[in-house]
Design an enzyme around this catalytic site. Structure first.
Site, mmCIF file in Angstrom:
data_model
loop_
_atom_site.group_PDB
_atom_site.id
_atom_site.type_symbol
_atom_site.label_atom_id
_atom_site.label_comp_id
_atom_site.label_asym_id
_atom_site.label_seq_id
_atom_site.Cartn_x
_atom_site.Cartn_y
_atom_site.Cartn_z
ATOM 1 C CG LEU A 399 -24.961 16.622 19.870
ATOM 2 C CD1 LEU A 399 -24.810 16.686 18.350
ATOM 3 C CD2 LEU A 399 -26.425 16.747 20.240
ATOM 4 C CB CYS A 400 -23.181 11.229 23.789
ATOM 5 S SG CYS A 400 -24.032 11.196 25.330
ATOM 6 C CG ASN A 401 -19.480 12.317 18.465
ATOM 7 O OD1 ASN A 401 -18.302 12.615 18.335
ATOM 8 N ND2 ASN A 401 -20.088 11.446 17.688
#
Ligand SMILES: *Cc1c(COP(=O)(O)O)cnc(C)c1O
Length: 825
Positions: A399-401
């Site tokens: 999740l790009c986190n």
């Protein structure tokens, strides 16, 4: 605030909208509000009417159409500021491509400041904010406690901002990973803090995940962040546009921005002297380089109107989505395996309750992982295969986190690096490393979500991932011993000359050659995307099933015809020589070998140059593709190795001699042998030289599908090479006996079993019509799921005979009707 089961009136209002406004949603269950956008029909209609009844010119000129654009854009700029309660005398809005572009625009002047800047960012930041650290003189990643102690003047960043370097502090209003919300009071607290006299500290709020389901109130310039970034498409679905809201008191920062472009200067002198005068009238004029995305901005007008008409207010959206996510959170948390083990490990807080751990509450997001009754994680890749079939749209992965993920999964930096170096990448099949998940499942509810979506999802998890009776888990071990008594024979032999296209059934009576790489002519060709070089797969291009190759020895050609029912614009058949004629391929071997990829692996395939051949495939599939060949006997990237290996469920008590390299459940394992000489060569098949299925197993599977009310599937869906039938009167005893086969003798030839075949939803494509259904994957996922993965069929390879003197040894073949003798494990 709505009660736990949601305000039913609003919920039915949304149900109604789904019918009229979101026709694309009728069969889908949409649980990824944060990751996918959906257009409301009336938004697009309104925008279309606006565009077709007005002339919009490029701003910055005197024409009427240009003036028209300019004034509309200024009106919309004001409307957007009002949407966030921001007073235009205190704030300005700069239109940017997306939230990320807003971040980069903020960083520009900081980068240009003498001595650059110091950067502090919260661990919940999206990747787009983490990357800023590479531009900073010093940077530090903080958790909540560290932010609070920094604000109160104690470490850890007390020295940040020394030497009059500006400090930029960035954090998300809501984490895009688990929906946790962070204090909107931080900017004000930082301004008030006495402990940093003379330091210039600025705040950057990433509101991209927050604003789609919450009102953002910028009514007080004293408490507002200096810079707020967001993406409009996440709120309205359309247009693709972002915004940067700048607090005017912080605007002077931009004086150290160096770049200027068309649109952001009043006067430029180039010849003999270098001088320019930046635009000074309005902040946004000096920052919007180049031509604005005029039509996207114009579309915001329709978006704001439509959103208000459909969803009333952001407060309504917020109450609705919070109550839905509260219900989802409770529903998932309540699911327990028969032994009491929870089915879901949930990382998000319930959205309506404010606890000491989540004083701000949580956004309408439930992030979690699935685990089996032993507490071992379920592979996300496997979860996705089922979710896709059931039309659930949910996001999985990292999740790009990066910070949020490592915190939730308790992954240490060295573990993330080790996972990376052992092959883990975003989007690979290897999503469980050392028994631990490397990503998460995220359900995010949006304005158009309904309680029906939530209930369907809870029921789905309950049906497929909760084990009531632990006994169900043991694979059905065949009762009789898998030996001769089964009367097995070869029912059918099929090769797939072009990977992922239709099969060619070997005619009865034909002796078909068996090679070390597999059956002769099997998966020797493939179709590659002309742009990326990626081999096409039926999973994404189901029509490939309608492309039927025939190996025609009499003409020496591979004849390929199109067997679909809808007409195509072009020839319906072509052929290429079976002989490897170098003139047909891209000139200049070996550079002719274009870097192609099969299952992510780089290979050197020979790409055909004939436009007649390539257009034939491109027209049918509506994809720009080319035919490529991967002949046997290559070296380096012109050769591939099998990946199949024995699976844990194939291990039975008395056959402990199996080496099971799989140490942890759900973990992908290397091939059985790594030594070059023993490794099994393959052409373009996914995993192994030869795939076999047992018709008795299919028979039992079809009975199970029928019990669930489904339609029987044909053996073709499994795309096996060898279909083994049984002339025994009952199918039951030999069903799934292949799990325990160690080797087979087919006619005169010996084969070694390489392990069960892991399946995906590609087996749901009807090979006659190219239509997709749910079966047999859904039933298999109930009956044949081991370690979270679904299996059907068995990989095998030929064992060359050591007796050299015979015809069978020198030219090994198999034929339909050959007797199959099993050597059980
Ligand atoms: C989506 C998102 C971004 C990135 O937005 P883009 O439109 O891709 O630039 C940044 N931060 C958060 C919290 C997001 O949810």
């Amino acid at each position: 605030m709505a009660d736990e089961h949601g305000s039913t009136a609003y919920d039915s209002h949304i149900e109604g909208l789904r019918q009229t406004e979101f026709p694309q949603l009728q069969d889908e269950v949409y649980l990824d509000h944060a990751g996918t956008t959906l257009y409301a029909k009336s938004l697009i209609d309104k925008f279309a009417a606006d565009l077709t009844s007005n002339l919009f010119g490029n701003p910055h000129s005197a024409s009427l159409s240009s003036q028209n654009s300019t004034s509309r854009i200024e009106d919309i700029r004001l409307r957007v500021l009002q949407f966030f309660n921001a007073d235009p005398s205190e704030f300005d809005l700069i239109f940017v491509a997306n939230a990320t572009a807003g971040v980069k625009l903020v960083v520009e002047p900081f980068r240009g400041a003498p001595g650059r800047f110091d950067y502090l960012y919260h661990e919940a930041c999206h990747t787009s904010l983490v990357g800023v650290r590479e531009e900073a003189a010093n940077s530090l990643c903080l958790d909540d406690a560290a932010v609070n102690s920094w604000i109160s003047g104690t470490d850890p960043a007390a020295r940040f901002g020394e030497d009059s370097r500006p400090v930029l502090f960035a954090y998300p209003a809501q984490s895009n990973m688990d929906g946790s919300r962070l204090p909107l009071s931080w900017p004000e607290e930082l301004r008030k803090t006495e402990s940093m006299p003379g330091r210039q500290t600025y705040t950057l709020l990433d509101a991209a995940a927050f604003v789609p389901t919450s009102p953002l109130d910028l009514s007080s310039s004293e408490t507002a962040p200096d810079f707020t970034v967001l993406s409009f498409y996440k709120i309205f679905g359309f247009p693709d546009l972002g915004g940067l809201i700048v607090r005017r008191q912080a605007a002077s920062v931009f004086q150290s921005r160096k770049y200027f472009g068309g649109g952001t200067v009043d006067m430029v002198v180039c010849v003999a002297e270098q001088w320019h005068a930046p635009k000074t009238q309005a902040l946004h004029e000096s920052l919007e380089d180049g031509t604005l995305p005029i039509h996207n901005i114009i579309a915001l007008d329709s978006a704001l109107d439509t959103h208000r008409r459909l969803f009333r207010s952001m407060n309504d959206v917020s109450a609705h989505t919070s109550s839905l996510s509260q219900r989802l959170h409770h529903g998932l948390a309540a699911l327990k395996h028969g032994n009491g083990q929870p089915v879901c490990v949930i990382y998000s807080h319930p959205s309506l309750s404010r606890t000491p751990e989540s004083p701000m509450g949580n956004g309408p997001v439930v992030t979690f992982n699935l685990q089996n009754h032993l507490g071992n994680p379920i592979s996300l890749v496997e979860f996705e295969k089922l979710a896709v079939l059931k039309r659930f749209h949910v996001r999985t992965g990292g999740l790009c986190n990066p910070g949020g993920i490592s915190r939730a999964l308790n992954l240490q930096p060295w573990e993330m690096k080790r996972n990376f170096s052992s092959g883990f990448r975003c989007g690979t099949e290897n999503d469980i490393m050392n028994g631990r998940p490397t990503g998460v499942i995220r359900v995010s509810l949006g304005a158009i979500s309904t309680s029906a979506d939530v209930e369907k999802f809870i029921a789905f998890i309950d049906e497929f991932y909760r084990t009531q009776r632990i006994a169900e888990l043991t694979p059905p071990i065949p009762t009789s011993s898998p030996g001769d008594s089964l009367d097995l024979y070869v029912e059918r032999i099929t090769v797939y000359p072009i990977k992922s296209c239709g099969g060619f059934r070997i005619p009865a009576g034909t002796q078909w050659e068996v090679r070390p790489e597999g059956l002769a002519w099997d998966r020797e060709w493939c179709l590659v995307h002309r742009g990326t070089g990626q081999a096409l797969s039926q999973k994404h291009h189901p029509r490939m099933a309608l492309i039927r190759p025939v190996v025609d020895f009499s003409s020496g050609k591979l004849r390929v015809s199109y067997q679909g029912s809808w007409p195509i614009n072009g020839p319906t058949r072509i052929s290429v020589p079976l002989s490897a004629n170098p003139g047909l391929f891209r000139a200049g071997v070996p550079s002719a070998a274009m870097a192609s990829r099969v299952c992510g692996e780089v290979i050197s395939a020979q790409v055909y140059t004939s436009s007649e051949v390539n257009d034939f495939f491109s027209t049918i599939l509506e994809v720009p593709c080319a035919l490529a060949r991967f002949p046997p006997g290559g070296l380096g990237t012109s050769m591939r190795y099998a990946k199949a290996h024995l699976q844990k469920h194939q291990k039975v008590n008395k056959t402990a001699q199996y080496k099971i390299p799989c140490e942890f459940p759900g973990m992908d394992t290397p091939p059985d042998s790594d030594s070059e000489s023993e490794r099994q060569r393959i052409l373009l098949s996914n995993e192994s030289p030869i795939l076999a299925i047992n018709l008795s197993s299919l028979h039992v599977l079809n009975e199970q599908i029928a019990q669930r009310g489904g339609k029987a599937v044909s053996p073709e869906v499994f795309r096996a090479n060898v279909i083994i039938g049984s002339s025994a009167s009952e199918a039951q005893p030999s069903a799934y006996s292949e799990d325990r086969w160690a080797s087979l003798r087919i006619g005169q030839q010996d084969f070694r079993m390489l392990g069960s075949c892991r399946r995906c939803h590609m087996i749901c494509i009807d090979q006659e019509t190219a239509e997709k259904g749910e079966e047999p994957y859904i039933t298999l996922s109930k009956t044949r799921r081991f370690d979270g993965k679904v299996f059907f069929g068995t990989h095998m390879c030929h064992i060359p005979s050591t007796a050299m003197g015979t015809k069978e040894a020198q030219f090994p073949t198999i034929t339909i009707g050959d007797k199959v003798v099993v050597d059980p494990a």
